[in-house]
Design an enzyme around this catalytic site. Structure first.
Site, short mmCIF file in Angstrom:
data_model
loop_
_atom_site.label_atom_id
_atom_site.label_comp_id
_atom_site.label_asym_id
_atom_site.label_seq_id
_atom_site.Cartn_x
_atom_site.Cartn_y
_atom_site.Cartn_z
CE1 TYR A 1 -35.20 2.26 29.72
CE2 TYR A 1 -35.44 0.92 27.73
CZ TYR A 1 -35.89 1.32 28.98
OH TYR A 1 -37.03 0.77 29.50
CE LYS B 1 -29.27 -24.39 7.47
NZ LYS B 1 -27.87 -24.79 7.73
#
Length: 348
Positions: A244, A33
């Site tokens: 950042y 899956k």
């Protein structure tokens, strides 16, 4: 140059053999899956050699039918006539876990292979214990319905000493279902609770080389190697920051590489400074914040050139479990989260 996920066929085959060694008397349901746990259905052919395959979406059944004629177990089952007809046409076995599915299934004029899911304590999907006997009686009187297996699911198998494991096992083993095959064990139970193997085992994460437990299991071979190129190399002075927010500041003059991967590719944004990154067979440390397209690493005195390849996970020295632990998440999320920007390729 961009990030690449190489899917090892030998690792997949090896991991399937490990499942067989743990559960030699059980049939194997390969859990493929979520696009084979992010590894891509068309790149996990060794796993298609299992007895049955299991997915969560009809769209994945359609993709698998181009690759194999093996039985496919549709885990959430079906809830309407349209999906039922397609599932039957695609030779699906269907999971029945809720009485709301009963009307659609009972009206079928075509043969159906049904797996009954019972809730033994996880309280997610599954019939309540007190509804099981009556439901089995209703279903087995229909000529077109063949009840293949009764199944359940562990809630805490990744914690082998958790009391809920024995409680669920005791509940399931005492059910009056002797006439049916049984399935209970996921990866963690396959490796830690032999008595739960029953007729079918359902390995998932272990097929892809990651441990279902908090510790790494060296028996398993990583199937996905995620890598990306080094785009820049520079020296920064002590007191200068990277990335950042300026969350990391060099304590001494440092050599920093910038690598072409970020959270837009599925590398975890919350990976902490210090997360290992492997460059030229040497573990280096992530520094600063992960950005959308880039990460940075301190390479110390390592000889590195622009264009060299960094491995983010999938090597024996750097497992996905390790990166997950530095990112406060689990390997399942990292493997299934690699984005479509990454090139997926087959490797030996």
């Amino acid at each position: 140059m961009h990030a690449v996920a190489a899917i090892s066929q030998s690792a997949l085959a090896h991991n399937l053999s490990v499942v067989r060694s743990y559960a030699p008397n059980s049939k194997i349901i390969s859990m493929v899956k979520s696009n084979a746990y992010g590894h891509h259905l068309d790149l996990v052919k060794p796993l298609l050699q299992a007895d049955i395959l299991a997915v969560s979406e009809l769209s994945e059944v359609r993709s698998l039918r181009k690759l194999t004629n093996k039985p496919i177990l549709l885990l959430p089952g079906i809830f309407n006539e349209t999906d039922l007809q397609e599932a039957i046409k695609l030779n699906c076995h269907l999971v029945f876990h809720d009485l709301s599915q009963l009307t659609v299934i009972k009206n079928s004029k075509d043969p159906i292979n049904l797996w009954i899911k019972v809730d033994t304590g996880m309280h997610r999907l599954g019939l309540p214990i007190d509804q099981l006997e009556q439901t089995l009686s209703q279903l087995k009187n229909h000529l077109n319905i063949h009840i293949e297996t009764v199944m359940t699911h562990f809630a805490c198998a990744d914690e082998p000493t958790h009391i809920k494991n024995s409680q669920q096992y005791d509940t399931f083993s005492k059910l009056n279902i002797q006439h049916y095959s049984r399935s209970m064990a996921n990866s963690a139970a396959i490796m830690s609770l032999d008595k739960s193997h029953f007729d079918y085992v359902r390995p998932g994460i272990m097929l892809y080389g990651a441990s279902p437990f908090s510790n790494i299991n060296e028996q398993l071979m990583p199937a996905m190697k995620l890598s990306a190129p080094i785009l820049s190399l520079k020296t920064i002075k002590a007191g200068e920051s990277v990335g950042y927010g300026a969350t990391w500041t060099a304590k001494k003059d440092s050599r920093i590489v910038t690598i072409g991967i970020g959270y837009g590719d599925g590398y975890p944004r919350h990976a902490k400074t210090g997360t290992p990154v492997m460059i030229n067979n040497t573990l280096c440390k992530l520094v600063g914040r992960v950005s959308m397209d880039l990460i940075c690493a301190d390479i110390g005195d390592l000889e590195v050139s622009v264009g060299d390849i960094a491995i983010l996970w999938g090597d024996s020295k750097l497992r996905v479990e390790t990166v997950a632990s530095y990112s406060d998440t689990i390997s399942y999320e990292l493997l299934t989260g690699v984005s479509s920007r990454v090139s997926f390729i087959q490797s030996a």
